[in-house]
Scaffold this active site. Structure first.
Site, PDB file in Angstrom:
ATOM      1  N   LYS A 181       0.899  -1.159   0.000  1.00  0.00           N
ATOM      2  CA  LYS A 181       0.000   0.000   0.000  1.00  0.00           C
ATOM      3  C   LYS A 181       0.938   1.210   0.000  1.00  0.00           C
ATOM      4  O   LYS A 181       1.587   1.516   1.003  1.00  0.00           O
ATOM      5  CB  LYS A 181      -0.886  -0.047   1.249  1.00  0.00           C
ATOM      6  CG  LYS A 181      -1.387   1.282   1.788  1.00  0.00           C
ATOM      7  CD  LYS A 181      -2.401   1.931   0.891  1.00  0.00           C
ATOM      8  CE  LYS A 181      -3.069   3.129   1.561  1.00  0.00           C
ATOM      9  NZ  LYS A 181      -2.182   4.304   1.699  1.00  0.00           N
ATOM     10  N   GLY A 238       5.070   4.349  10.423  1.00  0.00           N
ATOM     11  CA  GLY A 238       4.266   5.571  10.361  1.00  0.00           C
ATOM     12  C   GLY A 238       3.850   6.011  11.738  1.00  0.00           C
ATOM     13  O   GLY A 238       4.584   5.822  12.720  1.00  0.00           O
ATOM     14  N   GLY A 242      -1.934   5.327  13.286  1.00  0.00           N
ATOM     15  CA  GLY A 242      -2.074   4.456  12.109  1.00  0.00           C
ATOM     16  C   GLY A 242      -1.676   3.027  12.446  1.00  0.00           C
ATOM     17  O   GLY A 242      -2.394   2.068  12.130  1.00  0.00           O
ATOM     18  N   GLY A 243      -0.537   2.877  13.117  1.00  0.00           N
ATOM     19  CA  GLY A 243      -0.061   1.541  13.469  1.00  0.00           C
ATOM     20  C   GLY A 243      -1.050   0.816  14.371  1.00  0.00           C
ATOM     21  O   GLY A 243      -1.380  -0.357  14.153  1.00  0.00           O
ATOM     22  N   GLU A 262       6.233  -0.060  13.123  1.00  0.00           N
ATOM     23  CA  GLU A 262       7.238   0.800  13.751  1.00  0.00           C
ATOM     24  C   GLU A 262       6.606   2.171  13.844  1.00  0.00           C
ATOM     25  O   GLU A 262       6.204   2.731  12.828  1.00  0.00           O
ATOM     26  CB  GLU A 262       8.495   0.800  12.872  1.00  0.00           C
ATOM     27  CG  GLU A 262       9.657   1.483  13.514  1.00  0.00           C
ATOM     28  CD  GLU A 262      10.453   2.267  12.514  1.00  0.00           C
ATOM     29  OE1 GLU A 262      10.905   1.702  11.502  1.00  0.00           O
ATOM     30  OE2 GLU A 262      10.590   3.481  12.729  1.00  0.00           O
ATOM     31  N   CYS A 299      12.359   8.621  12.644  1.00  0.00           N
ATOM     32  CA  CYS A 299      11.858   8.059  13.890  1.00  0.00           C
ATOM     33  C   CYS A 299      12.998   7.857  14.874  1.00  0.00           C
ATOM     34  O   CYS A 299      12.761   7.554  16.034  1.00  0.00           O
ATOM     35  CB  CYS A 299      11.128   6.762  13.635  1.00  0.00           C
ATOM     36  SG  CYS A 299      12.140   5.654  12.726  1.00  0.00           S
ATOM     37  N   GLU A 390       6.059  12.137  21.144  1.00  0.00           N
ATOM     38  CA  GLU A 390       6.882  12.450  19.977  1.00  0.00           C
ATOM     39  C   GLU A 390       6.324  13.670  19.231  1.00  0.00           C
ATOM     40  O   GLU A 390       5.129  13.745  18.958  1.00  0.00           O
ATOM     41  CB  GLU A 390       6.896  11.244  19.013  1.00  0.00           C
ATOM     42  CG  GLU A 390       7.776  11.457  17.787  1.00  0.00           C
ATOM     43  CD  GLU A 390       7.644  10.327  16.745  1.00  0.00           C
ATOM     44  OE1 GLU A 390       6.557   9.732  16.620  1.00  0.00           O
ATOM     45  OE2 GLU A 390       8.637  10.066  16.066  1.00  0.00           O
TER      46      GLU A 390
HETATM   47  N1  LIG Z   1       7.812   6.724  13.655  1.00  0.00           N
HETATM   48  C1  LIG Z   1       8.050   6.926  12.400  1.00  0.00           C
HETATM   49  O1  LIG Z   1       8.932   6.339  11.821  1.00  0.00           O
HETATM   50  C2  LIG Z   1       7.213   7.858  11.632  1.00  0.00           C
HETATM   51  C3  LIG Z   1       6.191   8.559  12.239  1.00  0.00           C
HETATM   52  N2  LIG Z   1       5.385   9.366  11.518  1.00  0.00           N
HETATM   53  C4  LIG Z   1       4.282  10.078  12.206  1.00  0.00           C
HETATM   54  O2  LIG Z   1       3.101   9.948  11.442  1.00  0.00           O
HETATM   55  C5  LIG Z   1       2.487  11.218  11.224  1.00  0.00           C
HETATM   56  C6  LIG Z   1       1.701  11.215   9.921  1.00  0.00           C
HETATM   57  O3  LIG Z   1       2.524  10.765   8.924  1.00  0.00           O
HETATM   58  P1  LIG Z   1       2.230   9.574   7.931  1.00  0.00           P
HETATM   59  O4  LIG Z   1       3.530   9.150   7.426  1.00  0.00           O
HETATM   60  O5  LIG Z   1       1.252   9.953   6.900  1.00  0.00           O
HETATM   61  O6  LIG Z   1       1.701   8.367   8.832  1.00  0.00           O
HETATM   62  P2  LIG Z   1       0.296   7.670   8.932  1.00  0.00           P
HETATM   63  O7  LIG Z   1       0.426   6.661  10.000  1.00  0.00           O
HETATM   64  O8  LIG Z   1      -0.799   8.641   9.055  1.00  0.00           O
HETATM   65  O9  LIG Z   1       0.106   6.920   7.523  1.00  0.00           O
HETATM   66  C7  LIG Z   1       0.976   5.884   7.076  1.00  0.00           C
HETATM   67  C8  LIG Z   1       0.194   4.925   6.187  1.00  0.00           C
HETATM   68  O10 LIG Z   1      -0.779   4.221   6.959  1.00  0.00           O
HETATM   69  C9  LIG Z   1      -2.078   4.413   6.428  1.00  0.00           C
HETATM   70  N3  LIG Z   1      -3.000   4.546   7.548  1.00  0.00           N
HETATM   71  C10 LIG Z   1      -2.922   5.457   8.551  1.00  0.00           C
HETATM   72  N4  LIG Z   1      -3.957   5.303   9.399  1.00  0.00           N
HETATM   73  C11 LIG Z   1      -4.699   4.263   8.934  1.00  0.00           C
HETATM   74  C12 LIG Z   1      -5.903   3.635   9.359  1.00  0.00           C
HETATM   75  N5  LIG Z   1      -6.551   4.049  10.437  1.00  0.00           N
HETATM   76  N6  LIG Z   1      -6.373   2.615   8.620  1.00  0.00           N
HETATM   77  C13 LIG Z   1      -5.735   2.192   7.522  1.00  0.00           C
HETATM   78  N7  LIG Z   1      -4.602   2.751   7.049  1.00  0.00           N
HETATM   79  C14 LIG Z   1      -4.084   3.781   7.746  1.00  0.00           C
HETATM   80  C15 LIG Z   1      -1.996   5.693   5.604  1.00  0.00           C
HETATM   81  O11 LIG Z   1      -2.962   5.676   4.569  1.00  0.00           O
HETATM   82  C16 LIG Z   1      -0.593   5.614   5.065  1.00  0.00           C
HETATM   83  O12 LIG Z   1      -0.535   4.791   3.923  1.00  0.00           O
HETATM   84  C17 LIG Z   1       3.649  12.162  11.325  1.00  0.00           C
HETATM   85  O13 LIG Z   1       3.266  13.469  11.648  1.00  0.00           O
HETATM   86  C18 LIG Z   1       4.467  11.523  12.399  1.00  0.00           C
HETATM   87  O14 LIG Z   1       3.977  11.889  13.650  1.00  0.00           O
HETATM   88  C19 LIG Z   1       5.575   9.484  10.173  1.00  0.00           C
HETATM   89  C20 LIG Z   1       6.584   8.823   9.518  1.00  0.00           C
HETATM   90  C21 LIG Z   1       7.499   7.959  10.214  1.00  0.00           C
HETATM   91  O1  LIG Z   2      17.547   6.873  10.901  1.00  0.00           O
HETATM   92  C1  LIG Z   2      17.343   6.071   9.991  1.00  0.00           C
HETATM   93  O2  LIG Z   2      18.189   5.838   9.120  1.00  0.00           O
HETATM   94  C2  LIG Z   2      16.054   5.305   9.916  1.00  0.00           C
HETATM   95  C3  LIG Z   2      14.965   6.009  10.608  1.00  0.00           C
HETATM   96  C4  LIG Z   2      13.645   5.367  10.433  1.00  0.00           C
HETATM   97  O3  LIG Z   2      13.518   4.178  10.433  1.00  0.00           O
HETATM   98  C5  LIG Z   2      12.482   6.222  10.260  1.00  0.00           C
HETATM   99  O4  LIG Z   2      12.607   7.430  10.377  1.00  0.00           O
HETATM  100  O5  LIG Z   2      11.402   5.683   9.942  1.00  0.00           O
END
Ligand SMILES: NC(=O)C1=CN([C@@H]2O[C@H](COP(=O)(O)OP(=O)(O)OC[C@H]3O[C@@H](n4cnc5c(N)ncnc54)[C@H](O)[C@@H]3O)[C@@H](O)[C@H]2O)C=CC1
Ligand SMILES: O=C(O)CCC(=O)C(=O)O
Length: 517
Positions: A181, A238, A242-243, A262, A299, A390
């Site tokens: 996806k 993400g 979402g997770g 994650e 992250c 976070e």
């Molecule tokens: N910990 C990490 O590595 C990361 C954290 N984030 C966090 O996520 C926030 C939003 O960023 P996104 O990258 O768009 O993350 P997101 O979690 O909103 O979306 C990521 C994916 O999951 C899907 N998704 C999300 N909620 C869902 C649900 N309830 N049911 C089904 N599918 C769902 C979305 O359509 C997308 O494809 C950021 O502001 C940040 O706080 C974002 C990127 C990495």
């Molecule tokens: O720091 C990195 O290279 C990876 C970080 C990561 O996994 C993320 O931001 O989702």
């Protein structure tokens, strides 16, 4: 580039389309991309299911060559791919060039891992017909692929954690067909990589259902994928919301499945007294370098620093505030991520127990993230869980503690983490040793005298950790051990050699390493 997406061997179009946004200008960019329907999800899962038995039993060498072919196909489109990823993510060219290298390097590392064979964990307990009082059966264990895997591309790594990222590479290496996806923030990048994988499937003569990509702006699409009975595991990077939504969906299925999500981590950095006294200024500057890199959209970003208060910490704080005050604003990945960053920063700035130490230079242009540095006391941090949430972006909080015992209390209070970093000199070893048991309980990776960003893709890497860093602390999403998420053990008891799979046959035709019981 056209707007179709790959399902099996087909290029699928639709009357319903969506456009990517260039976050640097907040403008929509062509071409329009077909939005996948729930019927497309069903078709992708049906093909994946049909491909599964054949794909999982391919020799490891076949899958190794397949992964290398994907890497070659991605390298062949390097320039247009990087150009499109820049437009869709706002990330700078050197970062995306590096990420492209990490993506193909990762695929090749899994090819090497497949050839080494340890991943199959073959264990042979030969029969003992003369054992008394009971004979022992012949027992042979190997690990097989779990089934078709759903992978959610991450917004912040359009290449290395997306369509051909670590989750996909490890699932394909395990022998699992993959349905991705794509993240709606970078549909063009996703389609280009998806078509590169599709070409590799054809070149290697594999069943078409080994790979499909679905995409569109609505969460319902991802939900339909997780709910499809043919999907047997999920990989996700993400948001925490979402997770957790995907974990709940997977658990509510008639057949619940594992979700490897994650999610959220603030990656504490602990400054120990001797290190702080010896190099407070240098540490302050290096910290801001790690914090502001890529607009802090990792992250692994150092979101909290913990240290004992005093003049040495003041030196660190002054250096960090000075460096951060000069940090130029950088484009963030999406308008939504930028808005949520600004909201998180405003909440910290408005908190009674928080002091704003510095902000980056004024932001001009769309979706620019302005770095932010805050401080609070250990007491306030322990009292209010909101201070440990976070803020995704270049914001961080320095927690001033009265003594090392309070540092310990702060660390006891934090949730599960991907990383914890120690800045230590030799004089700090005894204090650090006293904290280690707590740190091991809290994090997947503990590092000394470095910075948490920039994860090495290597066999010993752990990119995981207790909740909410991930939904399952037993594994990693980076490095070769990531393959274990998509394998399960099967034991063959007294099966005749003719019926045994090659991995556990008496003659060991695949020459896999074996543990003899
Ligand atoms: N910990 C990490 O590595 C990361 C954290 N984030 C966090 O996520 C926030 C939003 O960023 P996104 O990258 O768009 O993350 P997101 O979690 O909103 O979306 C990521 C994916 O999951 C899907 N998704 C999300 N909620 C869902 C649900 N309830 N049911 C089904 N599918 C769902 C979305 O359509 C997308 O494809 C950021 O502001 C940040 O706080 C974002 C990127 C990495
Ligand atoms: O720091 C990195 O290279 C990876 C970080 C990561 O996994 C993320 O931001 O989702």
């Amino acid at each position: 580039m056209d707007g179709t997406f790959p399902i099996g061997a087909r290029a699928v179009s639709s009357d319903v389309t969506f456009l990517a946004i260039d976050p640097s200008t907040d403008t929509r960019i062509e071409p329009a991309f077909a939005v996948s329907s729930e019927a497309d999800v069903g078709e992708a899962c049906k093909l994946a299911d049909a491909a599964f038995d054949l794909f999982r039993e391919t020799d490891p060498e076949v899958r190794a060559v397949f992964l290398e072919t994907i890497a070659d196909e991605i390298e062949a489109i390097h320039e247009p791919l990087v150009a499109r990823a820049i437009q869709e993510s706002g990330l700078p060219r050197p970062r995306l060039e590096g990420e492209r290298g990490r993506t193909t390097g990762q695929l090749r590392l899994f090819a090497k891992h497949l050839r080494a064979g340890t991943w199959a964990s073959v264990v042979i307990d030969e029969a003992q017909p003369d054992r008394k009082p009971m004979p022992r059966s012949d027992l042979r264990q190997r690990r097989i692929a779990v089934g078709p895997v759903a992978v959610f591309g991450a917004s912040n790594f359009p290449l290395a954690f997306s369509v051909a990222g670590g989750d996909t590479a490890s699932a394909l290496a395990a022998g699992c067909p993959v349905v991705v996806k794509g993240h709606p923030a970078h549909p063009g990048t996703s389609v280009m990589v998806g078509k590169a994988i599709q070409a590799a499937v054809a070149k290697c003569g594999l069943p078409e259902g080994v790979f499909s990509l679905v995409q569109g702006p609505a969460n319902e699409l991802g939900a339909a994928l997780v709910k499809d009975a043919r999907i047997k595991a999920v990989g996700f990077t993400g948001s925490r919301g979402g997770g957790l939504a995907l974990v709940a969906l997977a658990a509510a299925r008639p057949e619940p499945i594992p979700v490897y999500a994650e999610m959220s981590s603030i990656n504490p950095v602990i400054l120990f007294p001797a290190a702080l006294a010896a190099r407070g200024e240098a540490l302050g500057k290096a910290y801001v370098g790690s914090l502001t890199m890529g607009s802090g959209q990792f992250c692994t970003n150092p979101g909290i620093v913990v240290a004992v208060d005093g003049p040495d910490l003041d030196t660190f704080v002054d250096a960090a505030a000075g460096a951060l005050g000069e940090a130029a604003p950088q484009v963030m990945l999406t308008p939504g991520i930028h808005a949520s960053y600004d909201k998180g920063v405003a909440a910290l700035a408005g908190h009674d127990a928080v002091q704003t130490l510095a902000r980056g230079t004024e932001a001009e242009g769309a979706n620019r993230g302005r770095a932010a540095l805050f401080s609070t006391t250990g007491k306030a941090f322990v009292a209010d869980p909101a201070l440990s949430h976070e803020v995704f972006g270049a914001a961080s909080i320095i927690v001033r503690c009265t003594d090392l015992a309070e540092v310990h209390s702060v660390l006891e209070k934090i949730e599960g983490q991907l990383t914890i970093t120690l800045q230590i000199d030799e004089g700090d070893h005894a204090d650090a040793a006293a904290l280690l048991p707590t740190l091991e309980r809290k994090a997947g990776r503990i590092l000394a005298n470095g910075w948490p960003t920039g994860v090495e893709v290597a066999p010993a890497m752990v990119h995981g950790g207790p909740f909410p860093a991930t939904s399952d602390p037993r594994t990693t999403s980076v490095g070769t051990a990531a393959i274990e998420r998509f394998l399960r053990p099967v034991c063959y008891q007294d099966l005749p050699d003719a019926l045994l799979p090659k991995a556990v046959k008496h003659g060991n035709p695949l020459v896999l390493p074996r543990t003899e019981g």
